[in-house]
Design a protein around this motif. Structure first.
Motif, PDB file in Angstrom:
ATOM      1  N   ALA A  88       0.830  -1.198   0.000  1.00 34.32           N
ATOM      2  CA  ALA A  88       0.000   0.000   0.000  1.00 34.32           C
ATOM      3  C   ALA A  88       0.865   1.248   0.000  1.00 34.32           C
ATOM      4  CB  ALA A  88      -0.911   0.000   1.222  1.00 34.32           C
ATOM      5  N   HIS A 138       6.310   2.808   0.528  1.00 39.38           N
ATOM      6  CA  HIS A 138       5.689   1.556   0.952  1.00 39.38           C
ATOM      7  C   HIS A 138       6.470   1.066   2.172  1.00 39.38           C
ATOM      8  CE1 HIS A 138       4.678   1.961  -3.337  1.00 39.38           C
ATOM      9  NE2 HIS A 138       3.547   1.360  -3.006  1.00 39.38           N
ATOM     10  N   GLU A 142     -13.102   1.875   4.811  1.00 36.72           N
ATOM     11  CA  GLU A 142     -12.121   0.816   4.579  1.00 36.72           C
ATOM     12  C   GLU A 142     -10.729   1.352   4.906  1.00 36.72           C
ATOM     13  OE1 GLU A 142     -10.375  -1.951   0.914  1.00 36.72           O
ATOM     14  OE2 GLU A 142     -12.108  -0.637   0.594  1.00 36.72           O
ATOM     15  N   GLU A 149      -6.411   0.499   5.484  1.00 31.14           N
ATOM     16  CA  GLU A 149      -5.233  -0.346   5.339  1.00 31.14           C
ATOM     17  C   GLU A 149      -4.275  -0.031   6.484  1.00 31.14           C
ATOM     18  OE1 GLU A 149      -5.033  -1.101   0.536  1.00 31.14           O
ATOM     19  OE2 GLU A 149      -3.922   0.601   1.370  1.00 31.14           O
ATOM     20  N   GLU A 208      -0.264  -0.759   7.961  1.00 34.52           N
ATOM     21  CA  GLU A 208       1.074  -1.288   7.687  1.00 34.52           C
ATOM     22  C   GLU A 208       2.029  -0.946   8.819  1.00 34.52           C
ATOM     23  OE1 GLU A 208       3.326  -1.063   4.171  1.00 34.52           O
ATOM     24  OE2 GLU A 208       1.715  -1.748   2.849  1.00 34.52           O
ATOM     25  N   SER A 227      -1.014 -11.040   2.711  1.00 32.41           N
ATOM     26  CA  SER A 227      -2.089 -10.449   3.508  1.00 32.41           C
ATOM     27  C   SER A 227      -1.572  -9.780   4.773  1.00 32.41           C
ATOM     28  CB  SER A 227      -3.118 -11.520   3.894  1.00 32.41           C
ATOM     29  OG  SER A 227      -3.698 -12.107   2.755  1.00 32.41           O
ATOM     30  N   THR A 268       0.060  -5.680   4.001  1.00 29.39           N
ATOM     31  CA  THR A 268      -0.944  -4.623   4.133  1.00 29.39           C
ATOM     32  C   THR A 268      -2.211  -5.263   4.677  1.00 29.39           C
ATOM     33  OG1 THR A 268      -0.024  -3.443   2.233  1.00 29.39           O
ATOM     34  CG2 THR A 268      -2.237  -2.820   2.950  1.00 29.39           C
ATOM     35  N   GLY A 319      -6.053  -5.340   6.119  1.00 31.80           N
ATOM     36  CA  GLY A 319      -7.288  -4.621   5.853  1.00 31.80           C
ATOM     37  C   GLY A 319      -8.263  -4.734   7.010  1.00 31.80           C
TER      38      GLY A 319
END
Length: 266
Positions: A22, A48, A181, A183, A185, A210, A213, A215
């Motif tokens: 992401a 990233h 929604e 993300e 990290e 998975s 990043t 969710g």
């Protein structure tokens, strides 16, 4: 026909094998909880963070400011351009040295210029907040700043032990964003302040994409929670949570980002 199928299969296979990383706008300084006020160094990098992967070229920010005890101070003119080196490339970024004063919270807020993501043919603008506290005196950590979109913390972003739960509310123009929604990290490679680069050594290895990043979703009131499994910096990005949806005739994803730091209990 067979050739087209083979080409399509190759594209799908490449997409499946490519790690999901992401975009995250970083506003970074090594420590978020300080015993006393001092001059701190900050780096503003669009990259990233888990993989220390591709770093995007930042344009001149629309605005960069700090809020302390309800007062806003513009810092945009204090930013200096730098080149940040990731493990795969180098990109345009910014840095700043800022002298903290007194006790309390300092909320650093960045409104970057939209970035054109060629592969998706869209613009991305990640409105970002990062907190630095001095002397443990709380002032502004839970305040709404009034940004077009922002994540308002329900827990101090700088006062978290590993294993604590961090909660926040995704806001758009002062109102919660239902079922936003997000993300998440982990900053997996330590930023090296002197060399404007990431450390080559990773803190952890993801067992599968998975975990690079993660969710999560907010509830009907725009609230979310996340259990913090490891010490360090964690970034949360609410996708498309802002009111603006178009820039220069193309789709705009106006996101809200917040960074928190957790410490091990020793």
């Amino acid at each position: 026909m067979k050739k087209k199928i083979l080409v399509l299969s190759a594209i799908i296979a490449f997409a499946i094998s490519t790690p999901v990383m992401a975009h995250f706008q970083m506003v970074y300084t090594p420590e978020s909880a300080l015993d006393k006020a001092k001059t701190i160094d900050m780096k503003l990098v669009f990259t990233h963070p888990f993989e220390a992967g591709h770093t995007m070229n930042m344009g001149t920010p629309v605005e960069f400011f700090v809020v302390r005890k309800g007062n806003k101070k513009d810092l945009t003119d204090k930013l200096k351009p730098i080149t940040w080196k990731s493990l795969t490339n180098s990109g345009s970024a910014f840095e700043l040295s800022y002298k903290l004063r007194g006790m309390g919270d300092n909320v650093f807020c960045l409104i970057p210029s939209p970035y054109y993501e060629k592969e998706e043919d869209i613009y991305i603008q990640q409105i970002t907040k990062m907190y630095v506290n001095t002397a443990g005196f709380p002032t502004d950590w839970d305040a709404e700043i009034g940004l077009p979109t922002e994540i308002v913390p329900l827990d101090k972003p700088y006062g978290l032990w590993t294993g604590n739960v961090f909660r926040g509310i995704v806001m758009r123009n002062g109102l919660p964003v239902p079922y936003a929604e997000l993300e998440v990290e982990y900053m997996n490679h330590k930023p090296l302040m002197d060399s404007n680069s990431f450390s080559k050594e990773a803190e952890v290895e993801a067992p599968q994409d998975s975990f690079v990043t993660m969710g999560i979703k907010a509830n009907s009131q725009g609230e979310f929670s996340f259990g913090i499994p490891r010490a360090g910096w964690w970034g949360f990005c609410a996708l498309g949570s802002g009111p603006a949806t178009e820039y220069k005739g193309k789709e705009l994803s106006q996101d809200a980002v917040i960074w928190i730091q957790a410490k091990d209990m020793k």
